[in-house]
Design an enzyme around this catalytic site. Structure first.
Site, PDB file in Angstrom:
ATOM      1  N   LYS A 181     -51.397  21.996 -71.698  1.00  0.00           N
ATOM      2  CA  LYS A 181     -50.593  21.607 -70.526  1.00  0.00           C
ATOM      3  C   LYS A 181     -50.886  22.407 -69.249  1.00  0.00           C
ATOM      4  CE  LYS A 181     -46.844  22.325 -72.966  1.00  0.00           C
ATOM      5  NZ  LYS A 181     -45.489  22.382 -73.503  1.00  0.00           N
ATOM      6  N   ASP A 217     -40.653  23.863 -78.830  1.00  0.00           N
ATOM      7  CA  ASP A 217     -39.563  23.049 -78.260  1.00  0.00           C
ATOM      8  C   ASP A 217     -39.150  21.890 -79.165  1.00  0.00           C
ATOM      9  OD1 ASP A 217     -42.004  21.838 -77.744  1.00  0.00           O
ATOM     10  OD2 ASP A 217     -41.598  21.343 -75.662  1.00  0.00           O
TER      11      ASP A 217
HETATM   12  C1  GLC Z   1     -47.863  20.516 -75.996  1.00  0.00           C
HETATM   13  C2  GLC Z   1     -47.750  21.792 -76.820  1.00  0.00           C
HETATM   14  C3  GLC Z   1     -46.684  21.671 -77.881  1.00  0.00           C
HETATM   15  C4  GLC Z   1     -45.378  21.225 -77.243  1.00  0.00           C
HETATM   16  C5  GLC Z   1     -45.584  19.953 -76.447  1.00  0.00           C
HETATM   17  C6  GLC Z   1     -44.308  19.487 -75.747  1.00  0.00           C
HETATM   18  O1  GLC Z   1     -48.325  19.507 -76.811  1.00  0.00           O
HETATM   19  O2  GLC Z   1     -49.000  22.096 -77.405  1.00  0.00           O
HETATM   20  O3  GLC Z   1     -46.504  22.871 -78.554  1.00  0.00           O
HETATM   21  O4  GLC Z   1     -44.419  21.025 -78.239  1.00  0.00           O
HETATM   22  O5  GLC Z   1     -46.582  20.157 -75.479  1.00  0.00           O
HETATM   23  O6  GLC Z   1     -43.842  20.431 -74.851  1.00  0.00           O
END
Ligand code: GLC
Length: 478
Positions: A181, A217
């Site tokens: 991200k 999360d």
């Molecule tokens: C990305 C991260 C993951 C997280 C997701 C949503 O995929 O790698 O860990 O849960 O974003 O935030």
């Protein structure tokens, strides 16, 4: 404007005798129809994802699997919880949140959770500088929050929602696999994230914290919903990133010793596709968005779905339509030509238009574009094509998880609640409906309830810290 059935259009030749408007509409449909995925294609995606999930869980195949299925050391119990004040941190996107969570008992001896929070935006230089810069910034925010709430003198337990792939060795010990991200802070990958946080707090020296748990999360979301609904055994996020977790049978979690009970597995399904599993579904637009991203070749499934990429995907599609002379008289504005200018919230705004095109016109004017009525309709269709594909693909992922849970549990009908969160899930006007519909279609024989989590990341982290959910280590050692 008619929404010509996708895919079918692809092979239609546009007749030369068509009026120019009709011809334009048909050509636009030809371009956009590529985004439509038939149910059979979604089932193929599911089949491949199941395979990668199995490989992710297996000791021998884990390293090569694109879906890592990371054990979280979180198990669900209905045992009691500690009450008191907890600090929860939430890092996973451009915003960082610090929360004070008060866990208590209400009159009926049920749980009562109250939260106060503050949002801090993460500066670009902290996201892409060094790990020390990032964690020093985090410690600075905590310090500011504690000062504001007159809590600096207390050593409170802290739960950290850290929304990136982490290889846990325990609930409070986990190593960052890789950033996703748009984060890039150097010196963090491969390191214990809890130590990075503890070290930064120590470097400041103006407050103390007892870091007791770190969770993804998805896990925090699942836990925060579980607390109200004991059937909640799946968590899904569709926000900046896209990911899901679920309760897997311990026997199948080969990376952790123990056979009894279930452990929450963070699938990290966003990385699905790294072994070429999505090649025939990815389009030229997806490849372009990937090439120009900070992590080319990674998080390919996430790049088809999540908010970090949705606006950019639409922008690239619009540029294609412009280049074919089908939009804005064949001319793109400077803004539209700029990478990242088409925010994902514009997709939501455009699809929320009530039919008078006012909303669409005003959104497009922010990008220096003056649009005719037909331009507005075409832009809306482009947004719908991208977001519908995202919803259905995400539905295929979730259905893969739910189907495997039903098979494992050998139940005729699996009754399950899914805790869900994330800006795309919550704010896009039609994503939820299409996503739910796809999951229900692809996971028949399941009675699925979706619960939107409120402040899930913070509440979940605090509840785990409070011991509502004991760590696997505790459960397994009993
Ligand atoms: C990305 C991260 C993951 C997280 C997701 C949503 O995929 O790698 O860990 O849960 O974003 O935030």
């Amino acid at each position: 404007m008619p929404c010509v059935s996708p895919r079918r259009m692809m092979k239609m030749k546009v007749p030369k005798t068509c009026s120019s408007i009709l011809r334009r509409i048909l050509m636009v449909d030809q371009v956009l129809s590529e985004f439509w995925l038939e149910t059979e294609e979604l089932k193929e995606v599911m089949r491949r994802m199941q395979l990668e999930m199995d490989r992710g869980l297996g000791v021998v195949t884990h390293d090569q699997a694109s879906v890592k299925m990371l054990p979280t050391y979180v198990c669900l119990t209905t045992d009691g919880s500690d009450v008191g004040d907890f600090i929860a941190l939430d890092l996973g996107g451009t915003n960082f949140r610090v929360m004070l969570v008060k866990v208590g008992e209400d009159e009926k001896r049920g749980w009562k959770v109250e939260t106060r929070h503050q949002v801090y935006s993460v500066p670009e230089k902290a996201m892409t500088g060094t790990a020390q810069m990032l964690f020093d910034y985090i410690a600075e925010c905590i310090s500011d929050f504690l000062s504001k709430h007159h809590l600096k003198h207390k050593k409170l337990p802290l739960g950290f929602t850290f929304s990136f792939p982490v290889r846990h060795e325990d609930i409070d010990k986990g190593f960052l696999v890789n950033w996703t991200k748009g984060f890039k802070a150097s010196g963090a990958e491969g390191n214990n994230v809890v130590s990075l946080l503890r070290d930064a707090i120590q470097r400041r020296g103006d407050f103390e914290m007892d870091v007791v748990a770190m969770v993804n999360d998805t896990v925090a979301t699942m836990i925060s919903c579980y607390y109200d609904d004991r059937s909640c055994e799946v968590g899904v996020i569709v926000g900046t990133g896209c990911n899901a977790c679920y309760m897997e049978e311990m026997q199948r979690v080969e990376l952790v010793e123990g056979e009894e009970g279930r452990m929450c597995v963070n699938t990290e399904w966003g990385a699905f596709g790294a072994n070429g599993e999505l090649e025939e579904f990815r389009l030229e637009y997806d490849r372009r968005v990937d090439r120009t991203s900070l992590n080319p070749g990674q998080q390919l499934y996430e790049k088809l779905i999540s908010g970090k990429y949705m606006g950019e995907l639409v922008r690239v599609v619009l540029l294609k339509l412009v280049s074919l002379g089908l939009l804005f008289h064949g001319r793109a504005s400077r803004q539209l030509k700029t990478r990242g200018s088409f925010q994902t919230c514009f997709v939501s705004q455009i699809e929320s238009d009530t039919g008078d095109r006012e909303q669409i016109c005003s959104t497009l004017s922010r990008l220096g574009l003056s649009a005719s009525q037909l331009d507005c309709d075409i832009v809306r269709l482009a947004c719908e094509s991208v977001s519908t594909r995202a919803a259905r693909l995400c539905g295929a992922g979730l259905a893969s998880i739910i189907n495997r849970m039903r098979e494992r549990r050998r139940q005729d009908v699996l009754k399950i609640t899914v805790g869900a969160d994330g800006s795309v899930y919550k704010l896009h006007p039609c994503f939820q409906e299409k996503f739910h519909k796809a999951v229900r279609e692809l996971a028949p024989c399941c009675d699925i309830t979706f619960v939107q989590s409120e402040e899930g990341s913070g509440r979940g982290a605090a509840l785990i810290s409070a011991g509502v959910c004991k760590t696997a280590a505790c459960v397994l050692n009993k």
